[in-house]
Design a protein around this motif. Structure first.
Motif, mmCIF file in Angstrom:
data_model
loop_
_atom_site.group_PDB
_atom_site.id
_atom_site.type_symbol
_atom_site.label_atom_id
_atom_site.label_comp_id
_atom_site.label_asym_id
_atom_site.label_seq_id
_atom_site.Cartn_x
_atom_site.Cartn_y
_atom_site.Cartn_z
ATOM 1 N N THR A 47 0.828 -1.120 0.063
ATOM 2 C CA THR A 47 0.041 -0.073 0.103
ATOM 3 C C THR A 47 0.905 1.395 -0.155
ATOM 4 O O THR A 47 1.698 1.341 0.896
ATOM 5 C CB THR A 47 -1.210 -0.020 1.285
ATOM 6 O OG1 THR A 47 -1.769 -1.007 1.375
ATOM 7 C CG2 THR A 47 -1.813 1.303 1.174
ATOM 8 N N PRO A 48 0.907 2.156 -1.085
ATOM 9 C CA PRO A 48 1.673 3.240 -0.969
ATOM 10 C C PRO A 48 1.471 4.254 -0.038
ATOM 11 O O PRO A 48 0.231 4.281 0.580
ATOM 12 C CB PRO A 48 1.483 3.841 -2.338
ATOM 13 C CG PRO A 48 0.000 3.445 -2.822
ATOM 14 C CD PRO A 48 -0.205 2.156 -2.231
ATOM 15 N N ALA A 49 2.387 5.020 0.429
ATOM 16 C CA ALA A 49 2.086 5.973 1.358
ATOM 17 C C ALA A 49 1.338 6.967 0.941
ATOM 18 O O ALA A 49 1.475 7.478 -0.671
ATOM 19 C CB ALA A 49 3.410 6.432 1.795
ATOM 20 N N PRO A 50 0.625 7.967 1.556
ATOM 21 C CA PRO A 50 -0.297 8.843 1.032
ATOM 22 C C PRO A 50 0.507 10.159 0.307
ATOM 23 O O PRO A 50 0.017 10.694 -0.809
ATOM 24 C CB PRO A 50 -1.033 9.546 2.293
ATOM 25 C CG PRO A 50 -0.838 8.485 3.183
ATOM 26 C CD PRO A 50 0.263 7.608 3.091
ATOM 27 N N ASP A 51 1.633 10.047 0.613
ATOM 28 C CA ASP A 51 2.650 11.298 -0.140
ATOM 29 C C ASP A 51 3.575 10.720 -0.987
ATOM 30 O O ASP A 51 4.545 11.491 -1.224
ATOM 31 C CB ASP A 51 3.271 12.177 1.290
ATOM 32 C CG ASP A 51 4.110 11.220 2.100
ATOM 33 O OD1 ASP A 51 4.154 9.911 1.911
ATOM 34 O OD2 ASP A 51 5.008 11.951 2.957
ATOM 35 N N ALA A 52 3.361 9.727 -1.402
ATOM 36 C CA ALA A 52 4.405 8.981 -2.413
ATOM 37 C C ALA A 52 4.184 9.714 -3.754
ATOM 38 O O ALA A 52 3.299 10.281 -4.060
ATOM 39 C CB ALA A 52 4.187 7.587 -2.826
ATOM 40 N N GLY A 53 5.422 9.800 -4.498
ATOM 41 C CA GLY A 53 5.383 10.356 -6.045
ATOM 42 C C GLY A 53 5.937 9.300 -6.824
ATOM 43 O O GLY A 53 6.170 8.054 -6.731
ATOM 44 N N SER A 54 6.126 9.675 -8.126
ATOM 45 C CA SER A 54 6.753 8.863 -9.153
ATOM 46 C C SER A 54 7.373 9.574 -10.354
ATOM 47 O O SER A 54 7.224 10.638 -10.377
ATOM 48 C CB SER A 54 5.398 7.945 -9.712
ATOM 49 O OG SER A 54 4.609 8.769 -10.454
#
Length: 348
Positions: A47-54
């Motif tokens: 589950t990605p963290a809420p503040d993740a980017g790409s």
């Protein structure tokens, strides 16, 4: 004492078990498992963290074509690997679920024999956003071999300098060495690029090759460029032995068959075709025995040499013959006739 109490409790339990036959061993309630039990509140690992980017990569070449199969490595700020991948058929690759921060992107392979990889670069990932990144791989440089030759013998010539370019831009300058060749790398911008080559310095003793040649080169492909020079025509140096041994002096004389300008010092053509002074044409002009004056050469003519005495001698001989003939005639006229016998005196 505590130890004796524990041993006593154990013996009592054993005795009780032997009597009833139903008591079993169980760990104390305070004992803990060797592996941690997952907390019910912990989020799943995927589950990605809420503040993740790409990071979204699009891979192309200088001609604008997409490049599949390019391989990339992504490192975080500590140098640890954060992702690895390869571009798809559309030349795209995405690194998702990245914590915000600065990452180092490395291209490990272009996936094409015609393209070079780009230099490493930093990429900033912001919270909850995708960072787009377009990467353009350059074409591999063409390998150029320059040759300068004699246009007649084909001999390789050192000291030939040429400029190579495209359009109005010069991209490469090469000078042939002692072997008459030079090599270099020529940057290309397409799969087939047209170039021009112009010689700016000719080899020693050769004329400059003035026309501009053209050729085509491709990425990473070898190409040979040849410039042919004609030998410079040389004028032979004069031989010192060919110089004239004597030089003319003075002013050329008046031609013998033409009278000179005017005046008493001129010459008249003689029957023999040579110039005869006016003094010889008249007996009264001949020099007497006591006359010490020396005839002067006509103005504007060369001094008389020994060869000029012939007309004088011939003229003098003619005068002597003429004088003798005149004297003989006069003598004959003045001699009286012989007297005839006087018959008159005898009769008397």
């Amino acid at each position: 004492m505590h130890a004796r109490f524990v041993r006593g409790a154990v013996r009592s339990a054993a005795v009780a078990a032997a009597v009833t036959g139903t008591l079993t061993w169980a760990p104390a309630a305070t004992a803990q498992s060797s592996e941690p039990t997952p907390s019910a509140s912990a989020a799943p690992a995927d589950t990605p963290a809420p503040d993740a980017g790409s990071i979204a990569i699009t891979k192309k070449d200088a001609a604008g074509d997409v490049l599949p199969g390019a391989e990339f490595l992504l490192l975080d700020s500590t140098g640890k690997e954060a992702g690895r991948g390869q571009t798809d058929a559309q030349g795209k690759l995405t690194f998702p679920d990245l914590a915000p921060g600065v990452y180092r992107l490395k291209e490990t392979s272009s996936g094409s024999p015609l393209h070079e990889v780009v230099a490493d670069q930093d990429v900033i990932v912001t919270p909850g956003a995708t960072t787009p990144l377009t990467i353009t791989d350059p074409f591999k440089a063409a390998k150029v071999l320059l040759q300068a030759k004699d246009d007649k013998t084909g001999k390789l010539l050192p000291g030939s300098t040429v400029n190579i370019g495209t359009g109005s831009e010069t991209l490469l300058t090469l000078t042939t060495g002692s072997q008459g060749t030079a090599t270099g790398e020529l940057p290309v911008t397409s799969r087939k690029t047209d170039f021009w080559v112009k010689q700016v310095k000719a080899p020693a003793d050769y004329d400059l090759y003035k026309p501009s040649k053209t050729f085509t080169a491709g990425p990473g492909a070898p190409v040979t460029v040849t410039v042919a020079n004609a030998k410079t025509a040389t004028t032979p140096k004069p031989d010192p032995s060919d110089k004239p041994t004597h030089e003319p002096t003075g002013t050329p004389s008046t031609p013998a068959d033409k009278p000179s300008g005017s005046g008493t010092g001129g010459t008249k053509p003689s029957p023999t075709g040579t110039s005869t002074p006016d003094a010889v044409s008249s007996p009264t002009a001949a020099a007497g025995p006591n006359d010490n004056t020396t005839p002067k050469a006509p103005a504007g003519s060369l001094a008389h040499t020994g060869a000029d005495a012939t007309p004088w001698i011939a003229g003098g001989a003619g005068l002597l013959v003429a004088a003798g003939a005149v004297a003989l005639v006069v003598t004959r006229r003045r001699t009286p006739a012989e007297p005839e016998p006087d018959d008159t005196s005898q009769t008397n």
